[in-house]
Design an enzyme around this catalytic site. Structure first.
Site, PDB file in Angstrom:
ATOM      1  N   MET A 113       0.792  -1.204   0.000  1.00  0.00           N
ATOM      2  CA  MET A 113       0.000   0.000   0.000  1.00  0.00           C
ATOM      3  C   MET A 113       0.835   1.270   0.000  1.00  0.00           C
ATOM      4  O   MET A 113       0.274   2.329   0.175  1.00  0.00           O
ATOM      5  CB  MET A 113      -0.941  -0.014   1.177  1.00  0.00           C
ATOM      6  CG  MET A 113      -0.349   0.715   2.350  1.00  0.00           C
ATOM      7  SD  MET A 113      -1.279   0.928   3.758  1.00  0.00           S
ATOM      8  CE  MET A 113      -0.039   0.413   4.881  1.00  0.00           C
ATOM      9  N   PRO A 114       2.127   1.192  -0.186  1.00  0.00           N
ATOM     10  CA  PRO A 114       2.842   2.468  -0.276  1.00  0.00           C
ATOM     11  C   PRO A 114       2.312   3.301  -1.442  1.00  0.00           C
ATOM     12  O   PRO A 114       2.012   2.776  -2.507  1.00  0.00           O
ATOM     13  CB  PRO A 114       4.288   2.053  -0.522  1.00  0.00           C
ATOM     14  CG  PRO A 114       4.384   0.657  -0.033  1.00  0.00           C
ATOM     15  CD  PRO A 114       3.046   0.052  -0.295  1.00  0.00           C
ATOM     16  N   LEU A 115       2.187   4.586  -1.196  1.00  0.00           N
ATOM     17  CA  LEU A 115       1.824   5.541  -2.240  1.00  0.00           C
ATOM     18  C   LEU A 115       3.097   6.282  -2.609  1.00  0.00           C
ATOM     19  O   LEU A 115       3.709   6.934  -1.763  1.00  0.00           O
ATOM     20  CB  LEU A 115       0.763   6.515  -1.732  1.00  0.00           C
ATOM     21  CG  LEU A 115       0.433   7.702  -2.622  1.00  0.00           C
ATOM     22  CD1 LEU A 115      -0.141   7.237  -3.959  1.00  0.00           C
ATOM     23  CD2 LEU A 115      -0.551   8.633  -1.922  1.00  0.00           C
TER      24      LEU A 115
END
Length: 130
Positions: A1-3
């Site tokens: 889920m890193p942006l």
């Protein structure tokens, strides 16, 4: 889920090179942060050279117009994961795109699972959907 949000100088990179940057960062995110397949959230923003100011913080180097400022928003990561991510991304971009040694700057901002809503106005990590 890193942006991952990439800030690039306008017209400094070809579309193919930008795709290489994105694909490489995705692969490194999976390796260093153990992100699952399909966990890919990336934004590219383009700036005029004078709008993307990245000085040397007193370290004594200059950057080219191929500079990349990468801002990452992610759940907490260990020191080892961060160091691995920084090194792998630098090394792979240098190898694939001949990126200058000083042209990559990374800022990692940590947040918690409850800070994410992926769709439908729900907090999927809190509701247990993820």
């Amino acid at each position: 889920m890193p942006l991952l949000q990439f800030h690039l100088v306008r017209h400094a990179w070809t579309k193919e090179q930008v795709q290489t940057i994105l694909d490489t960062a995705y692969d490194v995110t999976r390796e260093a942060f153990h992100a699952p397949a399909g966990d890919r959230y990336q934004i590219v923003s383009y700036h005029e050279p004078e709008e993307l100011v990245m000085e040397d913080t007193g370290l004594g180097f200059t950057r080219t117009n191929k500079r990349i400022l990468l801002s990452i928003r992610t759940r907490p990561r260990t020191q080892e994961e961060k160091i691995t991510f920084y090194r792998l991304l630098h090394d792979q971009l240098q190898q694939k795109l001949e990126l200058d040694d000083h042209d990559l700057m990374i800022n990692l901002v940590e947040n918690q699972d409850e800070d994410w809503s992926f769709t439908s106005g729900k907090a999927q990590f809190i509701t247990g959907e993820l």
